[in-house]
Write a protein that holds these residues in place. Structure first.
Motif, PDB file in Angstrom:
ATOM      1  N   PHE A 161      59.156   3.537  42.978  1.00 21.07           N
ATOM      2  CA  PHE A 161      57.940   4.599  42.919  1.00 21.07           C
ATOM      3  C   PHE A 161      56.319   4.440  43.261  1.00 21.07           C
ATOM      4  N   GLN A 162      56.162   3.317  42.854  1.00 22.08           N
ATOM      5  CA  GLN A 162      54.657   2.348  42.863  1.00 22.08           C
ATOM      6  C   GLN A 162      54.753   1.990  44.100  1.00 22.08           C
ATOM      7  N   ARG A 163      55.812   1.662  45.430  1.00 26.33           N
ATOM      8  CA  ARG A 163      55.098   1.175  46.350  1.00 26.33           C
ATOM      9  C   ARG A 163      55.486   2.297  47.418  1.00 26.33           C
ATOM     10  N   HIS A 164      56.064   3.067  47.209  1.00 25.43           N
ATOM     11  CA  HIS A 164      56.317   3.702  47.908  1.00 25.43           C
ATOM     12  C   HIS A 164      56.126   5.434  47.681  1.00 25.43           C
ATOM     13  N   THR A 165      55.268   5.767  46.574  1.00 17.55           N
ATOM     14  CA  THR A 165      55.533   7.206  46.342  1.00 17.55           C
ATOM     15  C   THR A 165      53.834   7.345  45.282  1.00 17.55           C
ATOM     16  N   GLU A 166      53.876   8.621  44.935  1.00 20.58           N
ATOM     17  CA  GLU A 166      52.720   8.857  44.529  1.00 20.58           C
ATOM     18  C   GLU A 166      52.289   8.802  43.260  1.00 20.58           C
ATOM     19  N   GLY A 167      53.918   7.852  42.463  1.00 22.45           N
ATOM     20  CA  GLY A 167      54.436   8.206  40.538  1.00 22.45           C
ATOM     21  C   GLY A 167      55.571   8.093  40.672  1.00 22.45           C
ATOM     22  N   PRO A 168      56.040   8.151  39.463  1.00 23.93           N
ATOM     23  CA  PRO A 168      57.604   8.904  39.387  1.00 23.93           C
ATOM     24  C   PRO A 168      56.795  10.348  38.917  1.00 23.93           C
ATOM     25  N   ASP A 169      55.825  10.935  38.382  1.00 23.87           N
ATOM     26  CA  ASP A 169      55.490  11.903  37.968  1.00 23.87           C
ATOM     27  C   ASP A 169      55.763  13.145  39.814  1.00 23.87           C
ATOM     28  N   HIS A 170      55.362  12.491  40.428  1.00 21.06           N
ATOM     29  CA  HIS A 170      55.661  13.150  41.857  1.00 21.06           C
ATOM     30  C   HIS A 170      56.734  13.413  42.968  1.00 21.06           C
ATOM     31  N   THR A 171      57.968  13.102  41.742  1.00 20.47           N
ATOM     32  CA  THR A 171      58.936  12.080  42.624  1.00 20.47           C
ATOM     33  C   THR A 171      60.364  12.153  42.237  1.00 20.47           C
ATOM     34  N   VAL A 172      61.264  12.663  42.957  1.00 19.28           N
ATOM     35  CA  VAL A 172      62.272  12.840  42.355  1.00 19.28           C
ATOM     36  C   VAL A 172      63.732  12.064  43.388  1.00 19.28           C
ATOM     37  N   MET A 173      64.711  11.265  42.402  1.00 21.53           N
ATOM     38  CA  MET A 173      65.774  10.391  42.650  1.00 21.53           C
ATOM     39  C   MET A 173      67.107  11.798  43.191  1.00 21.53           C
ATOM     40  N   VAL A 174      67.659  11.933  44.015  1.00 24.32           N
ATOM     41  CA  VAL A 174      68.359  11.919  43.927  1.00 24.32           C
ATOM     42  C   VAL A 174      70.018  11.312  44.721  1.00 24.32           C
ATOM     43  N   GLY A 175      71.167  11.950  43.824  1.00 21.29           N
ATOM     44  CA  GLY A 175      72.579  11.093  44.134  1.00 21.29           C
ATOM     45  C   GLY A 175      73.804  11.418  43.424  1.00 21.29           C
ATOM     46  N   ASN A 176      74.614  10.789  43.284  1.00 25.18           N
ATOM     47  CA  ASN A 176      75.797  11.036  42.772  1.00 25.18           C
ATOM     48  C   ASN A 176      76.374   9.960  41.679  1.00 25.18           C
ATOM     49  N   SER A 177      75.755   8.766  41.770  1.00 23.93           N
ATOM     50  CA  SER A 177      75.892   7.977  39.994  1.00 23.93           C
ATOM     51  C   SER A 177      74.415   8.263  38.853  1.00 23.93           C
ATOM     52  N   LEU A 178      75.661   8.787  38.370  1.00 22.32           N
ATOM     53  CA  LEU A 178      74.567   8.773  37.046  1.00 22.32           C
ATOM     54  C   LEU A 178      74.283   7.719  36.154  1.00 22.32           C
ATOM     55  N   ARG A 179      74.986   6.652  36.544  1.00 26.40           N
ATOM     56  CA  ARG A 179      74.372   4.637  35.707  1.00 26.40           C
ATOM     57  C   ARG A 179      73.307   4.703  36.692  1.00 26.40           C
ATOM     58  N   SER A 180      73.150   4.464  38.139  1.00 29.53           N
ATOM     59  CA  SER A 180      72.595   4.167  38.875  1.00 29.53           C
ATOM     60  C   SER A 180      71.172   4.745  40.311  1.00 29.53           C
ATOM     61  N   ASP A 181      71.654   5.771  39.721  1.00 25.20           N
ATOM     62  CA  ASP A 181      70.288   7.057  40.508  1.00 25.20           C
ATOM     63  C   ASP A 181      70.000   8.160  39.536  1.00 25.20           C
TER      64      ASP A 181
END
Length: 235
Positions: A161-181
């Motif tokens: 998030f630090q490298r590629h986004t404006e920060g976690p407050d502006h980022t959504v993670m989408v995935g099929n794994s509760l543990r990893s995503d």
């Protein structure tokens, strides 16, 4: 700044089929050993080996193949013929060449999301294999950045998030794994959308964070945009 500017997506079993082919290989493994062992928990012995070996081999087909060989030797007291070991290794190699089948709604969902958000891919596993699958999927052009990581943890997401986004407050993670995503992305301060897959390795399961305000569950990728809209409408 808009509430959500970046959508990070998992790859295996979120964008394309993956676990399905591991299950087929697991059945092939059982068939190959049927003449040499009758232990009732063969599949569990294999999964235990795969899990135990993650710290040595990481995630992916190569570690799975080596764990199949290790398990075959263990459950037969090293009596399994070399010809069977060769067939087990061949089954492992086939995992590196299975066809890439994108899951329902993925293509249209990415087109819709790309028009509004910056998309990044965050996937774990063997670099060679993940790059092959991404190239074969035809989806690479949707992503402004691609991160192939050894594992997914809170610190992994904080770095991404630090490298590629404006920060976690502006980022959504989408995935099929509760543990990893889902869980570690929430721990890193992001939003998260869970897209369940019919086949999910037990290792990837975790308690669903139902009460977390930044968490949503959808039935398929086609519902991700609506979930994002609900996040953006939050006070």
């Amino acid at each position: 700044m808009p509430r959500i500017t970046t959508v990070a997506l998992d790859a295996d079993d979120t964008l394309w089929q993956n676990e399905h082919f591991f299950r087929l290989t697991q059945q092939r493994f059982a068939d190959l050993l049927a003449e040499y062992t009758d232990i009732p928990d063969l599949n569990q012995r294999l999964i235990d080996a795969v899990t135990r070996n993650l710290r040595f081999y990481g995630f992916g087909a190569k570690g799975f193949a080596l764990s199949m060989v290790e398990t075959a030797l263990e459950v037969t007291d090293h009596r399994v013929p070399g010809t069977v070991i060769a067939e087990i290794l061949a089954a492992g190699r086939e995992l590196l060449n299975f066809p890439i089948e994108t899951l329902p709604h993925v293509d249209q969902a990415l087109k819709t999301l790309e028009a509004r958000y910056r998309l990044i891919l965050v996937t774990k596993g063997d670099v060679f294999d993940q790059e092959r699958k991404l190239a074969a999927s035809g989806l690479a052009d949707y992503f402004a950045a691609i991160e192939i990581v050894a594992d997914k943890s809170r610190s992994t997401y904080e770095r991404v998030f630090q490298r590629h986004t404006e920060g976690p407050d502006h980022t959504v993670m989408v995935g099929n794994s509760l543990r990893s995503d889902i869980v570690p992305a929430l721990e890193a301060g992001a939003f998260a959308i869970y897209v369940p897959h019919d086949l999910t390795w037990a290792y990837e399961q975790a308690d669903e964070p139902l009460d977390h305000p930044r968490y949503r569950r959808v039935a398929h990728m086609g519902e991700v945009s609506a979930a994002l809209a609900r996040f953006e409408a939050m006070p």
